[in-house]
Motif scaffolding. Structure first.
Motif, short mmCIF file in Angstrom:
data_model
loop_
_atom_site.label_atom_id
_atom_site.label_comp_id
_atom_site.label_asym_id
_atom_site.label_seq_id
_atom_site.Cartn_x
_atom_site.Cartn_y
_atom_site.Cartn_z
N ASN A 37 0.83 -1.21 0.00
CA ASN A 37 0.00 0.00 0.00
C ASN A 37 0.86 1.26 0.00
O ASN A 37 0.51 2.26 -0.63
CB ASN A 37 -0.95 -0.01 1.20
N LEU A 38 2.02 1.20 0.66
CA LEU A 38 2.92 2.35 0.63
C LEU A 38 3.48 2.56 -0.77
O LEU A 38 3.66 3.71 -1.21
CB LEU A 38 4.07 2.14 1.63
N VAL A 41 0.85 4.32 -2.70
CA VAL A 41 0.78 5.74 -2.35
C VAL A 41 1.81 6.51 -3.17
O VAL A 41 1.49 7.55 -3.78
CB VAL A 41 1.04 5.95 -0.84
N LEU A 45 0.54 9.27 -6.02
CA LEU A 45 0.44 10.55 -5.35
C LEU A 45 0.30 11.73 -6.31
O LEU A 45 -0.52 12.63 -6.09
CB LEU A 45 1.65 10.77 -4.44
N ALA A 52 -4.35 7.50 -3.98
CA ALA A 52 -3.19 7.39 -3.10
C ALA A 52 -3.64 7.54 -1.65
O ALA A 52 -3.17 6.82 -0.76
CB ALA A 52 -2.16 8.46 -3.45
N TYR A 53 -4.56 8.45 -1.42
CA TYR A 53 -5.09 8.68 -0.07
C TYR A 53 -5.79 7.43 0.45
O TYR A 53 -5.64 7.07 1.62
CB TYR A 53 -6.05 9.87 -0.10
N HIS A 55 -5.14 4.31 -0.33
CA HIS A 55 -4.11 3.32 0.04
C HIS A 55 -3.41 3.73 1.33
O HIS A 55 -3.07 2.87 2.15
CB HIS A 55 -3.10 3.18 -1.10
N ALA A 56 -3.21 5.02 1.51
CA ALA A 56 -2.57 5.49 2.74
C ALA A 56 -3.45 5.18 3.95
O ALA A 56 -2.94 4.80 5.02
CB ALA A 56 -2.30 6.99 2.65
N LYS A 57 -4.75 5.33 3.78
CA LYS A 57 -5.66 5.05 4.90
C LYS A 57 -5.66 3.56 5.24
O LYS A 57 -5.77 3.18 6.42
CB LYS A 57 -7.08 5.50 4.55
N ALA A 72 3.57 8.76 5.20
CA ALA A 72 2.88 8.54 3.92
C ALA A 72 1.45 9.04 3.98
O ALA A 72 0.95 9.66 3.04
CB ALA A 72 2.91 7.05 3.57
N ALA A 73 0.79 8.78 5.10
CA ALA A 73 -0.59 9.26 5.27
C ALA A 73 -0.62 10.78 5.26
O ALA A 73 -1.56 11.40 4.74
CB ALA A 73 -1.17 8.72 6.57
N ALA A 76 -0.28 11.97 1.64
CA ALA A 76 -1.51 11.70 0.90
C ALA A 76 -2.60 12.69 1.28
O ALA A 76 -3.33 13.20 0.41
CB ALA A 76 -1.98 10.26 1.16
#
Length: 282
Positions: A37-38, A41, A45, A52-53, A55-57, A72-73, A76
């Motif tokens: 997931n990172l 992101v 992005l 991307a957001y 996946h960050a969540k 990363a969050a 995003a």
């Protein structure tokens, strides 16, 4: 928890070694899911920030105690205009890592929330002295943007005047710094000086990080026309010179909006550069 689609070519091994080390505290399968997931992101992005957001969540739900995940969050959220959320994540990442390099983008989040005076105050904090050269340039870009937010255009011009601006060397931040200075000059009515610095930005912008070439063309009175437009009778009519204008790639400005973080699949590591600057990311 809804699973997001991840391409088969994403293995999770693409992330930086330092991030993989952070993830070693997690069970192997969980660490692999977080890593994938990172990677997503970083891939999405710039081209699809909302995805991307998402996946960050997912990564955040799986591993909220990992500093790289919080970072990363933060990026995003920042790229989707969620500045308050981004600031909270950057603060958490900074507490976990003890790093200073997120300071400029944290200040830019303050700008995003309509608090330029706080961003300006952060530019004078001792943390700035801990930044490397790139980070200090980013902080200067943010400070200049804060000045402009506050209606202090002349002060923004002065803020950007620095040894880094005067240097003839080309660094990753050179094009954006020159662009920001040109844009600030234009705001205070110094059009000829602005043209000179937009041209200098073009010279340094080997990767198309800004739209300096378009801004320069505007100042020169060149009008760009779509050659495929049915209303255009002859491609030779494009522009004032009677010759077809070079449309170029038309990249979105990263310094006129400057300080847009450019994040790769090897980001979210201890040596990440912060992303912030004149109208950074916004």
């Amino acid at each position: 928890m809804r699973r997001l689609s991840i391409p088969d070519d994403v293995t999770g091994q693409e992330i930086d070694k330092a991030v993989r080390q952070e993830l070693q505290s997690l069970p192997k399968t969980l660490a692999e899911d977080v890593a994938k997931n990172l990677v997503m992101v970083a891939r999405l992005l710039d081209e699809d920030a909302p995805r991307a957001y998402e996946h960050a969540k997912v990564a955040l739900r799986l591993a909220s105690r990992v500093g790289a995940v919080r970072e990363a969050a933060g990026f995003a959220a920042y790229h989707t205009g969620r500045y308050q959320e981004a600031l909270a994540e950057f603060r958490a990442a900074r507490r976990m890592s003890g790093r200073a390099d997120l300071w400029p983008v944290m200040a830019d989040c303050e700008r995003g929330m309509g608090r330029p005076e706080r961003a300006l105050a952060m530019a004078g904090e001792p943390e700035v002295q801990r930044l490397d050269k790139a980070g200090q340039v980013e902080m200067r870009l943010v400070a200049a943007g804060a000045r402009r937010d506050m209606g202090q255009a002349d002060a923004a011009v002065v803020t950007l005047q620095s040894p880094e601006l005067a240097s003839t060397g080309v660094h990753p931040w050179t094009a954006r710094l020159r662009y920001a200075y040109a844009d600030a000059l234009l705001e205070v009515g110094r059009e000829e000086d602005a043209r000179e610095w937009f041209a200098k930005a073009v010279e340094a912008d080997h990767d198309g990080l800004t739209d300096a070439s378009d801004r320069l063309a505007e100042l020169d009175g060149i009008e760009f026309t779509d050659a495929l437009d049915p209303d255009v009778d002859d491609v030779d009519d494009v522009g004032e010179t009677g010759e077809a204008a070079d449309l170029g790639d038309g990249p979105e400005s990263a310094a006129g909006d400057a300080d847009v973080p450019e994040v790769s699949e090897t980001d979210f590591a201890d040596d990440d550069d912060p992303a912030a600057g004149e109208d950074s990311g916004r």
